[in-house]
Enzyme design. Structure first.
Site, PDB file in Angstrom:
ATOM      1  N   SER A 170       0.425  -0.976  -0.271  1.00 33.75           N
ATOM      2  CA  SER A 170      -0.211  -0.125  -0.406  1.00 33.75           C
ATOM      3  C   SER A 170       1.373   1.248   0.147  1.00 33.75           C
ATOM      4  O   SER A 170       2.176   1.123   0.492  1.00 33.75           O
ATOM      5  CB  SER A 170      -0.911  -0.023   1.627  1.00 33.75           C
ATOM      6  OG  SER A 170      -1.855   1.491   1.523  1.00 33.75           O
TER       7      SER A 170
ATOM      8  N   TYR B 203      -2.535  -0.865   9.418  1.00 36.48           N
ATOM      9  CA  TYR B 203      -2.471  -1.546   8.328  1.00 36.48           C
ATOM     10  C   TYR B 203      -1.197  -0.981   7.557  1.00 36.48           C
ATOM     11  O   TYR B 203      -0.451  -1.964   7.155  1.00 36.48           O
ATOM     12  CB  TYR B 203      -3.517  -1.067   7.507  1.00 36.48           C
ATOM     13  CG  TYR B 203      -3.845  -1.611   6.263  1.00 36.48           C
ATOM     14  CD1 TYR B 203      -4.166  -2.695   5.791  1.00 36.48           C
ATOM     15  CD2 TYR B 203      -3.250  -0.224   5.196  1.00 36.48           C
ATOM     16  CE1 TYR B 203      -4.857  -2.806   3.731  1.00 36.48           C
ATOM     17  CE2 TYR B 203      -3.668  -0.499   4.684  1.00 36.48           C
ATOM     18  CZ  TYR B 203      -3.754  -1.625   3.252  1.00 36.48           C
ATOM     19  OH  TYR B 203      -3.245  -1.803   1.991  1.00 36.48           O
TER      20      TYR B 203
END
Length: 268
Positions: free
Chosen positions: A148, A161
């Protein structure tokens, strides 16, 4: 199609294959000649996806937090297809409750932190470990990890995350370094915001505008944009690329602070 982009004769595992990026990657890889194992915790959804591709796809139930289910998945793929050439580590910890709980470190519960690491890091490590002997046997194994853009930038939330995705980037480098001489490449793709069906339905419009305002392109990413990168990195066209993280965020991470304000100032 450029010959080196072909995946003819390859067998790929796509974890989280029932989701938006996973489905787009399956469509692209099957279209380029691969056979695909769709490993997902949602077996019914994986089966629905697999049904579109006949003998070229196999749905297998897999839970990234369950080591035995991962081992069974890899064994099943080899039993069914006879080999593994490509591993796309795409599955991740999901759910509105997890997103809501993923706060800043000062407000982070230990359970939330552990859930993200158990799924994204521990689970991905186990899948990679179990697939590695078969990827080595392939002679030209390729691993592509979905990370990400948040792994490369700070944010006021989503600390668990983003930390797991940063750890996956280092795992990418480590695997590429350790197994390159054994014929295995390992790369990562770092998307920005991707408008899957779920995101398009649930993402707050005000936040979508914030992302669009900071995007040099005139659109945010779609699942097929990321699938194209994954399929490229898995193909022989990327045979000299390993240990890299390819950022596919429409340029969100490349510009100076205040980009949207500068655009307004210059009337662009």
């Amino acid at each position: 199609m450029y010959k080196a982009l072909s995946l003819e004769g390859k067998v790929a595992i796509i974890t989280g294959g029932a989701g938006g990026i996973g489905q787009a990657t399956i469509e692209l890889m099957v279209g380029r000649g691969a056979r695909v194992a769709i490993a997902d915790i949602a077996l019914d959804r994986a089966q629905a996806v697999a049904a579109k591709y006949g003998d070229s796809a196999l749905a297998i139930e897999m839970d990234l937090t369950d080591e035995d289910s991962i081992k069974r998945m890899v064994v099943r793929v080899v039993e069914h297809f006879g080999r593994i050439d490509i591993l796309h580590n795409n599955a991740t910890a999901v759910g509105q409750h997890l997103v809501a709980a993923d706060n800043a470190i000062g407000e982070m519960s230990t359970d939330t932190w552990d859930t993200f690491f158990d799924t994204n890091c521990r689970g991905t490590m186990i899948v990679t470990r179990e697939a590695l002997p078969h990827l080595i046997a392939s002679g030209a194994g390729a691993i592509v990890n979905t990370v990400s853009g948040m792994a490369l930038q700070g944010n006021i939330r989503f600390h668990a995350y983003s930390a797991t995705k940063a750890a996956m980037i280092q795992m990418t480098r480590a695997v590429a370094t350790a197994y390159g001489r054994k014929g295995v490449r390992c790369n990562a793709v770092a998307p920005g915001l991707v408008l899957t069906e779920t995101v398009a339905k649930d993402f707050p419009p005000a936040m979508l505008k914030l992302v669009l305002d900071e995007t040099p392109r005139d659109r945010v990413g779609a699942p097929h944009d990321i699938a194209e990168v994954v399929a490229f990195l898995a193909s022989d066209a990327a045979r000299n690329i390993t240990g890299q993280t390819l950022v596919a965020d429409g340029g969100v991470s490349i510009h100076i602070p205040g980009f949207s304000a500068y655009r307004e100032f210059f009337g662009e």
